[in-house]
Write an enzyme that holds these catalytic residues in place. Structure first.
Site, PDB file in Angstrom:
ATOM      1  N   ARG A  72       0.918  -1.252   0.046  1.00 18.79           N
ATOM      2  CA  ARG A  72      -0.025  -0.055   0.011  1.00 18.79           C
ATOM      3  C   ARG A  72       0.746   1.361   0.025  1.00 18.79           C
ATOM      4  O   ARG A  72       0.522   2.326  -0.503  1.00 18.79           O
ATOM      5  CB  ARG A  72      -0.763  -0.212   1.347  1.00 18.79           C
ATOM      6  CG  ARG A  72      -2.168  -1.152   1.087  1.00 18.79           C
ATOM      7  CD  ARG A  72      -3.080  -1.084   2.309  1.00 18.79           C
ATOM      8  NE  ARG A  72      -3.743   0.274   2.438  1.00 18.79           N
ATOM      9  CZ  ARG A  72      -4.573   0.450   3.412  1.00 18.79           C
ATOM     10  NH1 ARG A  72      -4.345  -0.154   4.448  1.00 18.79           N
ATOM     11  NH2 ARG A  72      -5.132   1.323   3.377  1.00 18.79           N
ATOM     12  N   HIS A 121      -6.752   7.478  12.267  1.00 14.66           N
ATOM     13  CA  HIS A 121      -6.261   6.149  12.177  1.00 14.66           C
ATOM     14  C   HIS A 121      -4.798   6.017  11.747  1.00 14.66           C
ATOM     15  O   HIS A 121      -4.451   4.929  11.262  1.00 14.66           O
ATOM     16  CB  HIS A 121      -7.106   5.402  11.050  1.00 14.66           C
ATOM     17  CG  HIS A 121      -8.693   5.376  11.302  1.00 14.66           C
ATOM     18  ND1 HIS A 121      -9.889   5.118  10.471  1.00 14.66           N
ATOM     19  CD2 HIS A 121      -9.312   5.329  12.594  1.00 14.66           C
ATOM     20  CE1 HIS A 121     -10.780   5.031  11.108  1.00 14.66           C
ATOM     21  NE2 HIS A 121     -10.602   5.183  12.397  1.00 14.66           N
ATOM     22  N   CYS A 129       8.168   1.128  17.400  1.00 14.19           N
ATOM     23  CA  CYS A 129       8.347  -0.264  17.926  1.00 14.19           C
ATOM     24  C   CYS A 129       7.169  -0.504  19.184  1.00 14.19           C
ATOM     25  O   CYS A 129       6.609   0.267  19.679  1.00 14.19           O
ATOM     26  CB  CYS A 129       9.766  -0.359  18.843  1.00 14.19           C
ATOM     27  SG  CYS A 129       9.816  -1.318  19.857  1.00 14.19           S
ATOM     28  N   CYS A 150      13.418  -3.570  16.326  1.00 11.49           N
ATOM     29  CA  CYS A 150      13.675  -2.244  17.101  1.00 11.49           C
ATOM     30  C   CYS A 150      15.325  -2.245  17.368  1.00 11.49           C
ATOM     31  O   CYS A 150      15.814  -3.377  17.534  1.00 11.49           O
ATOM     32  CB  CYS A 150      13.181  -2.178  18.625  1.00 11.49           C
ATOM     33  SG  CYS A 150      13.360  -0.748  19.440  1.00 11.49           S
ATOM     34  N   GLY A 197     -16.637  11.442   1.386  1.00 11.82           N
ATOM     35  CA  GLY A 197     -16.096  10.011   1.146  1.00 11.82           C
ATOM     36  C   GLY A 197     -16.104   9.159   2.000  1.00 11.82           C
ATOM     37  O   GLY A 197     -14.815   8.663   2.238  1.00 11.82           O
ATOM     38  N   GLU A 225     -22.977   8.231  -3.413  1.00 10.38           N
ATOM     39  CA  GLU A 225     -24.356   7.436  -2.865  1.00 10.38           C
ATOM     40  C   GLU A 225     -24.428   7.726  -1.537  1.00 10.38           C
ATOM     41  O   GLU A 225     -23.653   8.219  -0.709  1.00 10.38           O
ATOM     42  CB  GLU A 225     -23.916   5.893  -3.097  1.00 10.38           C
ATOM     43  CG  GLU A 225     -22.696   5.482  -2.449  1.00 10.38           C
ATOM     44  CD  GLU A 225     -22.267   4.043  -2.851  1.00 10.38           C
ATOM     45  OE1 GLU A 225     -22.519   3.779  -3.859  1.00 10.38           O
ATOM     46  OE2 GLU A 225     -21.864   3.228  -1.662  1.00 10.38           O
TER      47      GLU A 225
HETATM   48  P1  OAD Z   1     -15.167   3.179   2.749  1.00 12.71           P
HETATM   49  O1  OAD Z   1     -14.570   2.455   1.541  1.00 12.71           O
HETATM   50  O2  OAD Z   1     -15.820   2.485   3.818  1.00 12.71           O
HETATM   51  O3  OAD Z   1     -16.248   4.230   2.119  1.00 12.71           O
HETATM   52  C1  OAD Z   1     -15.713   5.040   1.151  1.00 12.71           C
HETATM   53  C2  OAD Z   1     -16.705   6.150   0.566  1.00 12.71           C
HETATM   54  O4  OAD Z   1     -16.468   6.989  -0.317  1.00 12.71           O
HETATM   55  C3  OAD Z   1     -18.076   5.268   0.197  1.00 12.71           C
HETATM   56  O5  OAD Z   1     -19.446   5.860   0.943  1.00 12.71           O
HETATM   57  C4  OAD Z   1     -18.402   5.790  -1.182  1.00 12.71           C
HETATM   58  O6  OAD Z   1     -19.385   6.091  -1.777  1.00 12.71           O
HETATM   59  C5  OAD Z   1     -17.463   7.136  -1.529  1.00 12.71           C
HETATM   60  N1  OAD Z   1     -16.598   7.293  -2.518  1.00 12.71           N
HETATM   61  C6  OAD Z   1     -16.193   6.625  -3.308  1.00 12.71           C
HETATM   62  N2  OAD Z   1     -15.609   7.390  -4.540  1.00 12.71           N
HETATM   63  C7  OAD Z   1     -15.761   8.682  -3.917  1.00 12.71           C
HETATM   64  C8  OAD Z   1     -15.432   9.914  -4.611  1.00 12.71           C
HETATM   65  N3  OAD Z   1     -14.976  10.056  -5.795  1.00 12.71           N
HETATM   66  N4  OAD Z   1     -16.034  11.114  -3.865  1.00 12.71           N
HETATM   67  C9  OAD Z   1     -16.319  11.049  -2.687  1.00 12.71           C
HETATM   68  N5  OAD Z   1     -16.942   9.868  -1.948  1.00 12.71           N
HETATM   69  C10 OAD Z   1     -16.585   8.620  -2.823  1.00 12.71           C
HETATM   70  O7  OAD Z   1     -14.253   3.896   3.393  1.00 12.71           O
HETATM   71  P2  OAD Z   1     -14.091   4.928   4.917  1.00 12.71           P
HETATM   72  O8  OAD Z   1     -15.430   5.333   5.220  1.00 12.71           O
HETATM   73  O9  OAD Z   1     -13.218   5.876   4.804  1.00 12.71           O
HETATM   74  O10 OAD Z   1     -10.410   1.639   9.068  1.00 12.71           O
HETATM   75  O11 OAD Z   1     -13.771   3.667   5.863  1.00 12.71           O
HETATM   76  C11 OAD Z   1     -13.488   4.121   7.227  1.00 12.71           C
HETATM   77  C12 OAD Z   1     -12.416   2.920   7.909  1.00 12.71           C
HETATM   78  O12 OAD Z   1     -12.920   1.754   7.786  1.00 12.71           O
HETATM   79  C13 OAD Z   1     -11.307   3.203   7.378  1.00 12.71           C
HETATM   80  O13 OAD Z   1     -10.582   4.193   7.794  1.00 12.71           O
HETATM   81  C14 OAD Z   1     -10.497   1.997   7.728  1.00 12.71           C
HETATM   82  C15 OAD Z   1     -11.732   0.902   7.275  1.00 12.71           C
HETATM   83  O14 OAD Z   1     -11.486  -0.203   7.913  1.00 12.71           O
HETATM   84  C16 OAD Z   1      -9.242   1.435   9.636  1.00 12.71           C
HETATM   85  O15 OAD Z   1      -8.347   1.092   8.987  1.00 12.71           O
HETATM   86  C17 OAD Z   1      -9.278   1.457  11.134  1.00 12.71           C
END
Ligand code: OAD
Length: 261
Positions: A72, A121, A129, A150, A197, A225
């Protein structure tokens, strides 16, 4: 005559806003080429978070987890902030106080130039470490040499046996306190919050827009959406952040430039 893209109410709120918070999720980076988590092509569609983004998975198979984060990191190194990130930086030039509260670990808000960023996050560019907490942020992790360990040696010459891990919050872990409380304070004093987003289903981050709302903030959502937050916001802009944000910021710039001092 097509309906105006932005309501008069939204533009008025942004024209007079002193404190604005942008609450972002993976969607704000989607147009940079960073996969989201829950879309069809999302990360969690390919990998099970339980196998990767948690401390037990790391202790069981540190090599696999490190390889996933190293891959990543490579993706992040090959991409750029998009017009959505840059529009939020531009907003800092026209709204007195702008705070970014992000769930993303991709470092793109900082790379775009946002000055005040709370990373709920963590950040994939940073490491520490697991045992003694020493930071290894600018260490280039070369997995071919084995799992990073470490290198701290204590006063008796004993080397810390800890593993070095990415500075990202894994499932079941608590969020970094300073980032969390900084984000809560920003939400409590915000005039306007843009939720951009995010699917709004991962807590405690997902509770932040409600905190802002309960303190009187005008809540806007930008997402192609609807989400569980949509029916609680004041304005829902259905579309991509990289498209909407530059146009919204441009409009606000014009209004604030002509506003009586
Ligand atoms: P998600 O993948 O759950 O949601 C992404 C959102 O972005 C969705 O609602 C899409 O519809 C929207 N989306 C996609 N393309 C877009 C665009 N061009 N412009 C605007 N919106 C768009 O990701 P997160 O909500 O960030 O946690 O997920 C939250 C957390 O779940 C992350 O931080 C991670 C994951 O598990 C940890 O790693 C602790």
């Amino acid at each position: 005559m097509s309906a105006p893209e932005f309501s008069a109410k939204l533009l008025a709120k942004l024209a007079e806003a002193e404190m604005l918070v942008a609450f972002t999720g993976a969607g704000v980076s989607a147009e940079s080429g960073v996969p989201t988590f829950r879309g069809d092509e999302g990360l969690w569609a390919k990998f099970r978070p339980e196998e990767l983004a948690n401390v037990n998975a790391f202790m069981k198979n540190p090599e696999l987890v490190w390889r996933w984060y190293a891959d990543r990191r490579k993706v992040m190194a090959s991409i750029e902030p998009n017009p959505g990130h840059r529009a939020l930086v531009e907003l800092e030039r026209i709204v007195p106080h702008v705070t970014i509260v992000t769930q993303n670990i991709d470092n793109l808000h900082r790379r775009a130039g946002s000055a005040k960023v709370f990373e709920l996050h963590g950040n994939i560019e940073r490491n520490y470490c697991m045992r003694c907490g020493v930071r290894y942020d600018d260490v280039d992790v070369v997995l071919e040499q084995g799992i990073p360990r470490c290198s701290r040696v204590d006063k008796d010459g004993k080397r810390c046996p800890g593993y070095v891990r990415p500075d990202v919050v894994w499932f079941g872990e608590i969020l970094p306190e300073d980032e969390w409380y900084g984000a809560v304070r920003a939400m409590e004093s915000a005039d306007v919050v843009l939720s951009i987003g995010t699917s709004g289903i991962v807590y405690p981050a997902a509770s932040l827009p409600q905190i802002a709302r309960s303190h009187g903030a005008f809540l806007v959502e930008i997402n192609p959406e609807p989400t569980p937050l949509t029916d609680q916001v004041d304005e829902f802009l259905m579309g991509q952040s990289g498209v909407f944000l530059p146009r919204l910021v441009e409009k606000v710039k014009q209004i604030r430039a002509h506003a009586p001092r």
